[in-house]
Design a protein around this motif. Structure first.
Motif, PDB file in Angstrom:
ATOM      1  N   ASP A   1       0.803  -1.207  -0.021  1.00  0.00           N
ATOM      2  CA  ASP A   1       0.020   0.040   0.040  1.00  0.00           C
ATOM      3  C   ASP A   1       0.882   1.383  -0.101  1.00  0.00           C
ATOM      4  O   ASP A   1       0.496   2.164  -0.669  1.00  0.00           O
ATOM      5  CB  ASP A   1      -0.899  -0.052   1.218  1.00  0.00           C
ATOM      6  N   SER A   2       1.783   1.185   0.741  1.00  0.00           N
ATOM      7  CA  SER A   2       2.684   2.447   1.091  1.00  0.00           C
ATOM      8  C   SER A   2       3.964   2.522   0.080  1.00  0.00           C
ATOM      9  O   SER A   2       4.672   3.370  -0.199  1.00  0.00           O
ATOM     10  CB  SER A   2       3.202   2.524   2.166  1.00  0.00           C
ATOM     11  N   GLY A   3       4.136   1.538  -0.956  1.00  0.00           N
ATOM     12  CA  GLY A   3       5.328   1.383  -1.869  1.00  0.00           C
ATOM     13  C   GLY A   3       5.742   0.227  -2.152  1.00  0.00           C
ATOM     14  O   GLY A   3       4.878  -0.549  -2.979  1.00  0.00           O
ATOM     15  N   PHE A   4       6.772  -0.298  -1.761  1.00  0.00           N
ATOM     16  CA  PHE A   4       7.079  -1.792  -2.275  1.00  0.00           C
ATOM     17  C   PHE A   4       8.163  -2.176  -1.411  1.00  0.00           C
ATOM     18  O   PHE A   4       8.809  -1.229  -0.591  1.00  0.00           O
ATOM     19  CB  PHE A   4       7.671  -1.635  -3.730  1.00  0.00           C
ATOM     20  N   TYR A   5       8.632  -3.413  -1.197  1.00  0.00           N
ATOM     21  CA  TYR A   5       9.956  -3.854  -0.714  1.00  0.00           C
ATOM     22  C   TYR A   5      10.285  -4.968  -1.527  1.00  0.00           C
ATOM     23  O   TYR A   5       9.870  -5.619  -2.420  1.00  0.00           O
ATOM     24  CB  TYR A   5       9.422  -4.510   0.696  1.00  0.00           C
TER      25      TYR A   5
END
Length: 276
Positions: free
Chosen positions: A141-145
């Motif tokens: 939701d906030s970006g990636f990893y």
């Protein structure tokens, strides 16, 4: 950002090719430019916001976006087929359908951009730390990893170097190519690239699972997609932190290094987000 809304049946992706590094037989690739080599000029109908228009079979969502407006073509990130399946902009369409052209204003557009950003991160890490082993790298939701198996934990200095390498990859603007492989060949490919976590993932998938890969430059990753047409679309990104993460979330497994990041369509949007 301009948007357009469309709908369509799932379609078979056309064309086969043999691409490096797999040199496989029976593999499957659809890539940019393939759809433009249309034969027969047979037509089909595509529905846009309730309006039906006729197109040549083999048209891509990116082609469609360009016929709507150049702004939409510029900002398009992916598409939604028949109100359900998210597909790539370069996938050829061959049946009557309805289609939505998605931008960063759409949640699926955000996730597609950030998913590609995770691949850019992995490519950068492999360039700087060739012995790093790839695990998984989804959009969140906030970006990636992305999770990596490395001998030593990543430092803040490492993150700065990785960001610089990512910027080089984005500037290079390599196109992404998707291909599929039979199970045995997929395992052999990942073994040849010394990627044991990918081999484990493949072995654990059902026998009838589609095994798809994405290639950008010399980087190849096992992935279901979807992705952006090229790395150059990842215009604004920031690596935010490093944390430990057990492989597959089990403390019985090895602790991996997880690099978190975020990505936006513009630097202004990203700066506003980071300033919160």
């Amino acid at each position: 950002v301009m948007q357009a809304r469309w709908t369509a049946k799932a379609v078979k992706q056309g064309g086969t090719a043999d691409i490096h590094p797999s040199r496989h037989r029976g593999g499957f690739l659809y890539a940019h430019g393939l759809a433009s080599e249309r034969k027969g000029r047979e037509s089909m109908k595509i529905t846009l916001q309730g309006n039906v228009r006729e197109f040549d079979k083999g048209v891509t969502p990116l082609d469609v976006a360009g016929q709507i407006s150049q702004d939409l073509k510029k900002n398009a990130l992916c598409a939604r087929l028949n109100g359900e399946k998210i597909i790539e902009l370069w996938q050829p369409l061959n049946e009557d359908c309805s289609l939505e052209i998605l931008t960063f204003e759409d949640e699926a557009g955000k996730r597609t951009l950030r998913h590609t950003a995770s691949h850019v991160l992995a490519q950068a890490v492999k360039a700087l730390f060739p012995k790093a082993k790839l695990a998984i790298g989804p959009a969140i939701d906030s970006g990636f990893y992305y999770d990596f198996d490395v001998d030593e934990a990543f430092s803040p200095e490492d993150l700065a170097h990785i960001e610089k390498e990512m910027a080089k990859i984005v500037k290079k603007n390599d196109r992404l190519e998707r291909f599929e492989m039979p199970r045995a060949e997929a395992i052999a490919l990942m073994e040849s690239r010394d990627e044991p976590y990918k081999v484990e993932l493949i072995r654990d998938l059902p026998e009838d699972a589609v095994l798809s890969f994405y290639k950008q430059g010399d980087f190849v990753d096992l992935c279901a997609g979807p992705h952006l047409p090229s790395t150059g679309k990842v215009k604004a990104f920031k690596l935010t932190q490093v944390a430990g993460a057990y492989w597959r979330g089990s403390e019985k497994n090895k602790m991996l290094q997880r690099i978190y990041g975020t990505a936006f369509y513009s630097k202004e949007e990203m700066d506003e987000y980071l300033a919160r």
